[in-house]
Design a protein around this motif. Structure first.
Motif, short mmCIF file in Angstrom:
data_model
loop_
_atom_site.label_atom_id
_atom_site.label_comp_id
_atom_site.label_asym_id
_atom_site.label_seq_id
_atom_site.Cartn_x
_atom_site.Cartn_y
_atom_site.Cartn_z
N SER A 88 -5.98 36.57 -34.02
CA SER A 88 -7.20 37.39 -34.00
C SER A 88 -7.21 38.36 -35.19
O SER A 88 -8.23 38.56 -35.84
CB SER A 88 -7.27 38.17 -32.69
OG SER A 88 -8.36 39.05 -32.68
N GLU A 89 -6.06 38.96 -35.47
CA GLU A 89 -5.97 39.90 -36.60
C GLU A 89 -6.19 39.17 -37.92
O GLU A 89 -6.90 39.68 -38.81
CB GLU A 89 -4.59 40.58 -36.60
CG GLU A 89 -4.44 41.64 -37.67
CD GLU A 89 -3.10 42.34 -37.60
OE1 GLU A 89 -2.73 42.96 -38.62
OE2 GLU A 89 -2.41 42.26 -36.57
N LYS A 90 -5.61 37.99 -38.07
CA LYS A 90 -5.80 37.21 -39.29
C LYS A 90 -7.28 36.86 -39.49
O LYS A 90 -7.82 37.00 -40.59
CB LYS A 90 -4.96 35.93 -39.23
CG LYS A 90 -5.07 35.08 -40.48
CD LYS A 90 -4.21 33.83 -40.38
CE LYS A 90 -4.38 33.03 -41.67
NZ LYS A 90 -3.82 31.72 -41.58
N LYS A 137 -2.72 37.61 -30.64
CA LYS A 137 -3.10 38.83 -31.37
C LYS A 137 -3.02 38.61 -32.88
O LYS A 137 -3.88 39.07 -33.63
CB LYS A 137 -2.19 39.99 -30.97
CG LYS A 137 -2.49 40.56 -29.61
CD LYS A 137 -1.57 41.74 -29.33
CE LYS A 137 -1.88 42.37 -28.01
NZ LYS A 137 -1.06 43.56 -27.76
N TYR A 156 -9.85 38.49 -38.35
CA TYR A 156 -10.55 39.72 -38.70
C TYR A 156 -10.47 39.99 -40.20
O TYR A 156 -11.46 40.27 -40.86
CB TYR A 156 -9.97 40.92 -37.93
CG TYR A 156 -10.40 42.25 -38.50
CD1 TYR A 156 -11.67 42.76 -38.25
CD2 TYR A 156 -9.55 42.98 -39.32
CE1 TYR A 156 -12.08 43.97 -38.79
CE2 TYR A 156 -9.94 44.19 -39.87
CZ TYR A 156 -11.21 44.68 -39.61
OH TYR A 156 -11.61 45.87 -40.14
N TYR A 157 -9.26 39.90 -40.75
CA TYR A 157 -9.08 40.19 -42.18
C TYR A 157 -9.76 39.14 -43.07
O TYR A 157 -10.24 39.46 -44.15
CB TYR A 157 -7.60 40.31 -42.54
CG TYR A 157 -7.03 41.65 -42.12
CD1 TYR A 157 -7.46 42.83 -42.71
CD2 TYR A 157 -6.07 41.74 -41.11
CE1 TYR A 157 -6.96 44.05 -42.31
CE2 TYR A 157 -5.56 42.96 -40.70
CZ TYR A 157 -6.01 44.11 -41.32
OH TYR A 157 -5.52 45.33 -40.93
#
Length: 115
Positions: free
Chosen positions: A101-103, A98, A105-106
């Motif tokens: 994936s978040e990194k 997660k 996205y940003y």
């Protein structure tokens, strides 16, 4: 859930008037009078407490306001903690995925112009 969330969940029940956070183990006559307690309930499944010579429910039992409630499951704080520890590796892998994936996205997001 945290203590605050658990308290709010219990208070949401129509059968509950108040939750006393940080209540002492022993329920005294003064406590019953101060909080106008009409019923003291304890489940059949609970954490093991330190052995004590005195029954913490002695006063509510003596005045007839104590009820033992059949617990529908045998889940305790300890059993939940043991399940979390047993699944620690799976949680670490899931959270790493997660975070990755978040990194991403940003790093890849694009701003929409308001023009």
């Amino acid at each position: 859930m945290h203590l605050h969330e658990r308290s709010l969940s219990v208070l949401a029940s129509r059968y509950v008037d108040e939750v006393i956070i940080g209540a002492p183990l022993e329920i005294t006559k003064d406590m019953i009078t101060t909080f106008n307690i009409s019923l003291v309930v304890h489940g059949t499944v609970a954490e093991k407490s330190l052995p004590s010579e005195k029954d913490p429910y002695e006063v509510p039992k003596s005045i007839g306001i104590f009820r033992l409630l059949e617990s529908p499951k045998d889940i305790t704080t300890t059993s939940v903690a043991q399940r979390i520890m047993a699944n620690h590796d799976a949680y670490v892998k899931r959270n790493a995925k997660k975070a990755k994936s978040e990194k991403r996205y940003y790093e890849e997001r694009k701003y929409v112009s308001g023009d």
